[in-house]
Design a protein around this motif. Sequence first.
Motif, PDB file in Angstrom:
ATOM      1  N   ASP A  49      43.266  60.126  70.789  1.00 40.38           N
ATOM      2  CA  ASP A  49      42.832  58.744  70.585  1.00 40.38           C
ATOM      3  C   ASP A  49      42.611  58.493  69.092  1.00 40.38           C
ATOM      4  O   ASP A  49      42.224  59.397  68.354  1.00 40.38           O
ATOM      5  CB  ASP A  49      41.509  58.489  71.317  1.00 40.38           C
ATOM      6  CG  ASP A  49      41.480  59.116  72.703  1.00 40.38           C
ATOM      7  OD1 ASP A  49      42.381  58.787  73.489  1.00 40.38           O
ATOM      8  OD2 ASP A  49      40.570  59.915  72.985  1.00 40.38           O
TER       9      ASP A  49
ATOM     10  N   SER B 165      40.241  56.593  68.049  1.00 35.54           N
ATOM     11  CA  SER B 165      38.792  56.529  67.880  1.00 35.54           C
ATOM     12  C   SER B 165      38.113  56.742  69.220  1.00 35.54           C
ATOM     13  O   SER B 165      38.759  56.709  70.275  1.00 35.54           O
ATOM     14  CB  SER B 165      38.380  55.181  67.289  1.00 35.54           C
ATOM     15  OG  SER B 165      38.718  54.122  68.179  1.00 35.54           O
ATOM     16  N   TYR B 166      36.827  56.983  69.184  1.00 39.26           N
ATOM     17  CA  TYR B 166      36.037  57.092  70.405  1.00 39.26           C
ATOM     18  C   TYR B 166      34.604  56.660  70.096  1.00 39.26           C
ATOM     19  O   TYR B 166      34.187  56.609  68.942  1.00 39.26           O
ATOM     20  CB  TYR B 166      36.053  58.521  70.948  1.00 39.26           C
ATOM     21  CG  TYR B 166      35.402  59.556  70.056  1.00 39.26           C
ATOM     22  CD1 TYR B 166      34.048  59.871  70.181  1.00 39.26           C
ATOM     23  CD2 TYR B 166      36.146  60.237  69.083  1.00 39.26           C
ATOM     24  CE1 TYR B 166      33.454  60.816  69.371  1.00 39.26           C
ATOM     25  CE2 TYR B 166      35.556  61.190  68.279  1.00 39.26           C
ATOM     26  CZ  TYR B 166      34.213  61.476  68.419  1.00 39.26           C
ATOM     27  OH  TYR B 166      33.627  62.412  67.608  1.00 39.26           O
ATOM     28  N   LYS B 167      33.872  56.337  71.133  1.00 43.96           N
ATOM     29  CA  LYS B 167      32.489  55.919  70.964  1.00 43.96           C
ATOM     30  C   LYS B 167      31.558  57.093  71.211  1.00 43.96           C
ATOM     31  O   LYS B 167      31.690  57.797  72.211  1.00 43.96           O
ATOM     32  CB  LYS B 167      32.145  54.763  71.908  1.00 43.96           C
ATOM     33  CG  LYS B 167      32.748  53.434  71.472  1.00 43.96           C
ATOM     34  CD  LYS B 167      32.137  52.268  72.217  1.00 43.96           C
ATOM     35  CE  LYS B 167      32.700  50.938  71.717  1.00 43.96           C
ATOM     36  NZ  LYS B 167      32.346  50.685  70.306  1.00 43.96           N
TER      37      LYS B 167
ATOM     38  N   ASN C  42      31.145  53.981  66.890  1.00 43.33           N
ATOM     39  CA  ASN C  42      32.586  54.212  66.890  1.00 43.33           C
ATOM     40  C   ASN C  42      32.945  55.297  65.873  1.00 43.33           C
ATOM     41  O   ASN C  42      32.567  55.196  64.703  1.00 43.33           O
ATOM     42  CB  ASN C  42      33.317  52.912  66.548  1.00 43.33           C
ATOM     43  CG  ASN C  42      34.782  52.978  66.939  1.00 43.33           C
ATOM     44  OD1 ASN C  42      35.102  53.198  68.099  1.00 43.33           O
ATOM     45  ND2 ASN C  42      35.660  52.771  65.974  1.00 43.33           N
TER      46      ASN C  42
ATOM     47  N   ASP D 140      35.995  57.269  63.985  1.00 41.66           N
ATOM     48  CA  ASP D 140      37.395  57.127  63.613  1.00 41.66           C
ATOM     49  C   ASP D 140      38.030  58.514  63.508  1.00 41.66           C
ATOM     50  O   ASP D 140      37.741  59.275  62.576  1.00 41.66           O
ATOM     51  CB  ASP D 140      37.484  56.390  62.268  1.00 41.66           C
ATOM     52  CG  ASP D 140      38.911  56.024  61.904  1.00 41.66           C
ATOM     53  OD1 ASP D 140      39.837  56.750  62.302  1.00 41.66           O
ATOM     54  OD2 ASP D 140      39.097  55.009  61.198  1.00 41.66           O
TER      55      ASP D 140
END
Length: 230
Positions: free
Chosen positions: A79, A81-83, A89, A91
């Motif tokens: 991905d 990005s992810y939370k 968030n 990057d």
Amino acid sequence: IVVCPTESAKEYISQFNRNVYTSFDYFEDDIKIRKSDFSPNNQLTLVWEGMGVTAKHIFSIAPVLEKFKGKVKLRLITDRSYKLGGLFNVDVIKLFSKAKFDYEFFDWEKDSFSKHIVEADVAIIPLDKSDKVALHKPENKLILFWQHGIPVLTSDTPAYIRAFSEVDYNLTCGNLKDWEKKIELFISGKFNSRQHMDSVNNYLQKYRSREKFMMTWGRIFEEALKVGRS
């Protein structure tokens, strides 16, 4: 009852509930293509696939990847990005922007991730073993790569050691020196990937077939019904 992925998890959970069973993930239906050409790329291509939140583990072998700069390229399929905690968030692209090793990035997409995997020479699963969650991960990612027909280098976690004990050659790595030696083995062209994958396929047919998966869950549901009736 409780269903979990590893024997170590089962052992821990059994302190609180004796009705614990293990199962595994089944990936065959998601795999679009399998590796058939083992001719090496000009620059040895390693591939890592996974969720962005686990990409940090790649840096546990960064010194080795840096040493092979120019000879080895890492292909990231993940991905952007992810939370973190559902709030912040992170990057992933930025995380790798300061990497001193050769790499390329591909967005994880269901229709293309298999193609990106089989184009590489070797898959890798490095894990920071000081992370207890990582240390006790099941062998699912290894099985996913094996079902793509690609050889895999991994950290020497309990689940990976157990899986490799059933095939012809142990490609687990206990330290950076092991990673370096085994990557050099693939660079040299002396490793017989086709022969190794024949051994792996025997393992998959014995332990990770659709029939084995259905039998495992059949037993789990039967035991759940017994518990429910009691």
